[in-house]
Scaffold this motif. Sequence first.
Motif, PDB file in Angstrom:
ATOM      1  N   TYR A  28      -3.443   1.902  -3.806  1.00  0.00           N
ATOM      2  CA  TYR A  28      -3.524   3.262  -3.291  1.00  0.00           C
ATOM      3  C   TYR A  28      -4.933   3.530  -2.785  1.00  0.00           C
ATOM      4  CZ  TYR A  28      -3.323   8.332  -2.931  1.00  0.00           C
ATOM      5  OH  TYR A  28      -3.386   9.616  -2.456  1.00  0.00           O
ATOM      6  N   SER A  46       0.848  -1.189   0.000  1.00  0.00           N
ATOM      7  CA  SER A  46       0.000   0.000   0.000  1.00  0.00           C
ATOM      8  C   SER A  46       0.882   1.238   0.000  1.00  0.00           C
ATOM      9  CB  SER A  46      -0.910   0.017   1.230  1.00  0.00           C
ATOM     10  OG  SER A  46      -1.831  -1.047   1.186  1.00  0.00           O
ATOM     11  N   LEU A  47       0.632   2.145  -0.934  1.00  0.00           N
ATOM     12  CA  LEU A  47       1.410   3.375  -1.020  1.00  0.00           C
ATOM     13  C   LEU A  47       0.832   4.432  -0.096  1.00  0.00           C
ATOM     14  CD1 LEU A  47       3.572   5.181  -2.452  1.00  0.00           C
ATOM     15  CD2 LEU A  47       1.721   5.843  -4.024  1.00  0.00           C
ATOM     16  N   VAL A  54       5.896   4.318  -7.261  1.00  0.00           N
ATOM     17  CA  VAL A  54       5.004   3.258  -7.747  1.00  0.00           C
ATOM     18  C   VAL A  54       5.676   2.434  -8.844  1.00  0.00           C
ATOM     19  CG1 VAL A  54       2.833   2.771  -8.945  1.00  0.00           C
ATOM     20  CG2 VAL A  54       2.892   4.484  -7.120  1.00  0.00           C
ATOM     21  N   GLU A  96      -7.513   6.156  -1.563  1.00  0.00           N
ATOM     22  CA  GLU A  96      -7.718   7.601  -1.670  1.00  0.00           C
ATOM     23  C   GLU A  96      -8.226   8.235  -0.380  1.00  0.00           C
ATOM     24  OE1 GLU A  96     -10.132   8.495  -5.021  1.00  0.00           O
ATOM     25  OE2 GLU A  96      -8.703   7.674  -6.479  1.00  0.00           O
ATOM     26  N   ASP A 104       1.987  14.633  -2.814  1.00  0.00           N
ATOM     27  CA  ASP A 104       0.702  14.869  -3.489  1.00  0.00           C
ATOM     28  C   ASP A 104       0.597  16.294  -4.029  1.00  0.00           C
ATOM     29  OD1 ASP A 104      -0.307  12.356  -3.206  1.00  0.00           O
ATOM     30  OD2 ASP A 104      -1.596  12.810  -1.506  1.00  0.00           O
ATOM     31  N   SER A 164       1.401   8.141   0.061  1.00  0.00           N
ATOM     32  CA  SER A 164       2.064   9.093  -0.832  1.00  0.00           C
ATOM     33  C   SER A 164       2.620  10.320  -0.118  1.00  0.00           C
ATOM     34  CB  SER A 164       1.106   9.524  -1.939  1.00  0.00           C
ATOM     35  OG  SER A 164      -0.061  10.103  -1.388  1.00  0.00           O
TER      36      SER A 164
END
Length: 243
Positions: A35, A4-5, A23, A37, A12, A7
């Motif tokens: 990912y 799982s990223l 990625v 959100e 961002d 970020s």
Amino acid sequence: MKVSLFSTCLVDVLDKEVGVSTVELLERLGCEVEYNESQICCGQPAFNSGYFEEAKKGARNMIEVFKDSDYVVAPSGSCITMFKHYPMLFQDELIWKDRAKELSDKSYEISQFIVHVLETKDVGAELNGKAVIHPSCHNTRLLNNSMPPEALLSNVKGLELLDLPGDYNCCGFGGTFAVKMSEVSGEMVDEKAQSIIDTGADYLIGGDVSCLMNIEGRLRRLGSDIEVLHIAEVLNRAIKEVQ
């Protein structure tokens, strides 16, 4: 392997290429990257300012977001360090403390994950020139992650790593520190930037966008054209498939 990223806010908002490189790099190393959100800020600004209850709001969200993840990987030693603080943040809330510990144990900075979990030190990258590494404070002093970045970069074809005098000196960013103590912060980054320039390096490489952003700003004000790169961007250059 599913990853799982995480970020991070700065990636961002300010440097999406770092997220893309992270990625692509993980995928080329055989990982399936997910990912979510619903992820938000890790809560570090509030935590560092002493607003622990406000920090808990973000922390609870992140714990929930990554509850089913096998591994959580971020292009930031700073934000992963914040995950490591979560158990302490919830020390008086047993259920949340246990869940925070689960997230902490499966969370890694990108170079840390590649070296210690994927057990890889050569990702087949290539970059010609001379470089210095900025070992950010959180990544080295708090996450104890000084070996993986150098191990990976030493295997980048065409890249010569130079010694950086005073490499462990803070760049002066420190998030809220740069705002509250701006004059001191400015002197610190001046010293760091001049040390980098004096090496004659072509590249400055680091693992935290926040530090790199701060140093790059000062380098440009000093008239330097040294290219500033996140380690994920370097490792993703001319990469070959790793078996």
